[in-house]
Design a protein around this motif. Structure first.
Motif, PDB file in Angstrom:
ATOM      1  N   LEU A   1       0.819  -1.222   0.000  1.00 47.56           N
ATOM      2  CA  LEU A   1       0.000   0.000   0.000  1.00 47.56           C
ATOM      3  C   LEU A   1       0.853   1.272   0.000  1.00 47.56           C
ATOM      4  CD1 LEU A   1      -2.890  -1.037   2.422  1.00 47.56           C
ATOM      5  CD2 LEU A   1      -3.083  -0.519  -0.015  1.00 47.56           C
ATOM      6  N   TRP A   2       2.130   1.118  -0.347  1.00 52.92           N
ATOM      7  CA  TRP A   2       3.060   2.258  -0.388  1.00 52.92           C
ATOM      8  C   TRP A   2       2.520   3.382  -1.266  1.00 52.92           C
ATOM      9  CZ3 TRP A   2       6.614   4.906   1.878  1.00 52.92           C
ATOM     10  CH2 TRP A   2       7.437   5.763   1.151  1.00 52.92           C
ATOM     11  N   ASN A   3       1.834   3.005  -2.317  1.00 51.87           N
ATOM     12  CA  ASN A   3       1.242   3.973  -3.239  1.00 51.87           C
ATOM     13  C   ASN A   3       0.367   5.017  -2.511  1.00 51.87           C
ATOM     14  OD1 ASN A   3       0.428   5.122  -5.656  1.00 51.87           O
ATOM     15  ND2 ASN A   3      -1.272   3.703  -5.920  1.00 51.87           N
ATOM     16  N   TRP A   4      -0.339   4.597  -1.463  1.00 47.76           N
ATOM     17  CA  TRP A   4      -1.184   5.506  -0.690  1.00 47.76           C
ATOM     18  C   TRP A   4      -0.386   6.274   0.360  1.00 47.76           C
ATOM     19  CZ3 TRP A   4      -6.535   3.121   0.966  1.00 47.76           C
ATOM     20  CH2 TRP A   4      -7.283   2.837  -0.199  1.00 47.76           C
TER      21      TRP A   4
ATOM     22  N   HIS B   1      -0.091  12.481  15.830  1.00 46.17           N
ATOM     23  CA  HIS B   1       0.649  12.405  14.566  1.00 46.17           C
ATOM     24  C   HIS B   1       0.365  13.591  13.643  1.00 46.17           C
ATOM     25  CE1 HIS B   1       1.155  11.043  10.326  1.00 46.17           C
ATOM     26  NE2 HIS B   1       2.346  10.740  10.789  1.00 46.17           N
ATOM     27  N   ASP B   2      -0.907  13.856  13.406  1.00 45.71           N
ATOM     28  CA  ASP B   2      -1.243  14.880  12.416  1.00 45.71           C
ATOM     29  C   ASP B   2      -1.185  16.295  12.976  1.00 45.71           C
ATOM     30  OD1 ASP B   2      -2.746  12.222  11.568  1.00 45.71           O
ATOM     31  OD2 ASP B   2      -2.275  13.392   9.777  1.00 45.71           O
ATOM     32  N   VAL B   3      -1.618  16.453  14.235  1.00 42.66           N
ATOM     33  CA  VAL B   3      -1.642  17.808  14.796  1.00 42.66           C
ATOM     34  C   VAL B   3      -0.324  18.138  15.494  1.00 42.66           C
ATOM     35  CG1 VAL B   3      -2.786  19.395  16.379  1.00 42.66           C
ATOM     36  CG2 VAL B   3      -4.147  17.743  15.079  1.00 42.66           C
ATOM     37  N   TYR B   4       0.081  17.298  16.460  1.00 36.35           N
ATOM     38  CA  TYR B   4       1.273  17.656  17.243  1.00 36.35           C
ATOM     39  C   TYR B   4       2.559  17.522  16.428  1.00 36.35           C
ATOM     40  CZ  TYR B   4       4.803  17.735  20.881  1.00 36.35           C
ATOM     41  OH  TYR B   4       5.907  18.046  21.620  1.00 36.35           O
ATOM     42  N   ILE B   5       2.742  16.389  15.748  1.00 40.92           N
ATOM     43  CA  ILE B   5       3.999  16.173  15.018  1.00 40.92           C
ATOM     44  C   ILE B   5       4.015  16.969  13.711  1.00 40.92           C
ATOM     45  CG2 ILE B   5       5.453  14.474  13.849  1.00 40.92           C
ATOM     46  CD1 ILE B   5       4.398  12.356  15.811  1.00 40.92           C
ATOM     47  N   HIS B   6       2.968  16.794  12.893  1.00 41.24           N
ATOM     48  CA  HIS B   6       3.011  17.414  11.553  1.00 41.24           C
ATOM     49  C   HIS B   6       2.341  18.785  11.481  1.00 41.24           C
ATOM     50  CE1 HIS B   6       5.000  14.123   9.568  1.00 41.24           C
ATOM     51  NE2 HIS B   6       4.166  13.260  10.118  1.00 41.24           N
ATOM     52  N   ARG B   7       1.758  19.230  12.580  1.00 43.22           N
ATOM     53  CA  ARG B   7       1.214  20.584  12.700  1.00 43.22           C
ATOM     54  C   ARG B   7       0.216  20.954  11.609  1.00 43.22           C
ATOM     55  NH1 ARG B   7       5.308  24.856  14.972  1.00 43.22           N
ATOM     56  NH2 ARG B   7       4.844  24.203  17.064  1.00 43.22           N
ATOM     57  N   ARG B   8      -0.689  20.041  11.334  1.00 47.10           N
ATOM     58  CA  ARG B   8      -1.728  20.357  10.349  1.00 47.10           C
ATOM     59  C   ARG B   8      -2.722  21.355  10.930  1.00 47.10           C
ATOM     60  NH1 ARG B   8      -3.358  14.678   7.618  1.00 47.10           N
ATOM     61  NH2 ARG B   8      -4.248  15.996   6.009  1.00 47.10           N
ATOM     62  N   PHE B   9      -2.788  21.381  12.261  1.00 44.32           N
ATOM     63  CA  PHE B   9      -3.526  22.428  12.962  1.00 44.32           C
ATOM     64  C   PHE B   9      -2.590  22.973  14.038  1.00 44.32           C
ATOM     65  CE2 PHE B   9      -6.715  19.541  11.323  1.00 44.32           C
ATOM     66  CZ  PHE B   9      -7.615  20.409  10.725  1.00 44.32           C
TER      67      PHE B   9
ATOM     68  N   PHE C   1      -3.322  20.205   1.526  1.00 45.18           N
ATOM     69  CA  PHE C   1      -3.748  19.851   2.885  1.00 45.18           C
ATOM     70  C   PHE C   1      -3.997  18.355   3.031  1.00 45.18           C
ATOM     71  CE2 PHE C   1      -6.805  19.253   6.303  1.00 45.18           C
ATOM     72  CZ  PHE C   1      -6.143  19.882   7.340  1.00 45.18           C
ATOM     73  N   PHE C   2      -4.715  17.803   2.070  1.00 44.54           N
ATOM     74  CA  PHE C   2      -5.002  16.368   2.153  1.00 44.54           C
ATOM     75  C   PHE C   2      -3.940  15.561   1.429  1.00 44.54           C
ATOM     76  CE2 PHE C   2      -9.284  18.016   3.005  1.00 44.54           C
ATOM     77  CZ  PHE C   2      -9.554  17.301   4.164  1.00 44.54           C
ATOM     78  N   GLU C   3      -3.671  14.399   1.978  1.00 44.37           N
ATOM     79  CA  GLU C   3      -2.727  13.483   1.359  1.00 44.37           C
ATOM     80  C   GLU C   3      -3.483  12.206   1.000  1.00 44.37           C
ATOM     81  OE1 GLU C   3      -0.075  12.822   4.596  1.00 44.37           O
ATOM     82  OE2 GLU C   3       0.859  14.788   4.446  1.00 44.37           O
ATOM     83  N   LYS C   4      -2.931  11.477   0.049  1.00 44.54           N
ATOM     84  CA  LYS C   4      -3.502  10.161  -0.244  1.00 44.54           C
ATOM     85  C   LYS C   4      -3.470   9.305   1.020  1.00 44.54           C
ATOM     86  CE  LYS C   4      -1.684   9.328  -4.725  1.00 44.54           C
ATOM     87  NZ  LYS C   4      -1.009   8.317  -5.553  1.00 44.54           N
ATOM     88  N   ASN C   5      -2.444   9.555   1.821  1.00 47.65           N
ATOM     89  CA  ASN C   5      -2.255   8.837   3.079  1.00 47.65           C
ATOM     90  C   ASN C   5      -3.467   8.952   4.014  1.00 47.65           C
ATOM     91  OD1 ASN C   5      -0.408   7.408   4.930  1.00 47.65           O
ATOM     92  ND2 ASN C   5      -0.499   9.307   6.100  1.00 47.65           N
TER      93      ASN C   5
END
Ligand code: ZN
Ligand code: ZN
Length: 159
Positions: free
Chosen positions: A33-36, A99-107, A49-53
């Motif tokens: 599933l590496w493609n995603w 993961h998404d907020v604290y590490i990658h700071r999406r918000f 903002f959005f990733e395939k992931n």
């Protein structure tokens, strides 16, 4: 007693999900599933903002939704499944916040959070992102962090 049982089921499901997430990340997302997952390892400017992931949020919603349905519709003896669903949901929310907020700071929340454990999480996941390739990555888990990531200066993941 019943309350305690369902609380323990919820906690057990939550803890098991760290293993499931580690396993899925290591063997599926960095496997067929590496493609995603690939765009999560590329510079953020290219993906928006959005990733395939992010599709994996939907994928992991399937087992929890199944547990909610089976646990509430069928026999009373299956009611514990409902709490496995709750445990999976709480893990999913935690994964998103860590993961998404604290590490990658999406918000821009939790900016001031800083302690030896949070720094270890940043360092471990930063090590995971130090490679943009399917192979040779380390540190596939999120909350269970190897000893070597504690006690050193951890830089935020640039993405
Ligand atoms: Zn990865
Ligand atoms: Zn990441």
């Amino acid at each position: 007693m019943t309350f305690l049982f369902y609380t323990l089921v919820t906690i057990a499901a939550f803890l098991a999900m760290e293993f499931v997430a580690w396993f899925a990340h290591k063997h599926l997302m960095h496997g067929w599933l590496w493609n995603w997952h690939e765009d999560h390892h590329k510079p953020h400017e290219k993906t928006g903002f959005f990733e395939k992931n992010d599709r994996f949020f939907l994928v992991f919603a399937i087992p929890s939704a199944t547990c909610y349905i089976l646990g509430s519709v069928y026999a009373e003896s299956l009611f514990f499944l409902f709490f496995i669903g709750v445990g999976i949901s709480i893990y999913g929310l935690t994964y998103f916040l860590v993961h998404d907020v604290y590490i990658h700071r999406r918000f821009h929340w939790f900016k001031k959070l800083d302690n030896s454990y949070s720094r270890a999480i940043l360092r471990a996941h930063g090590a995971h992102h130090s490679k943009q390739t399917k192979e040779d990555c380390e540190s596939f888990g999120l909350l269970v962090v190897g000893k070597r990531y504690f006690g050193k200066r951890a830089d935020r993941v640039a993405s």
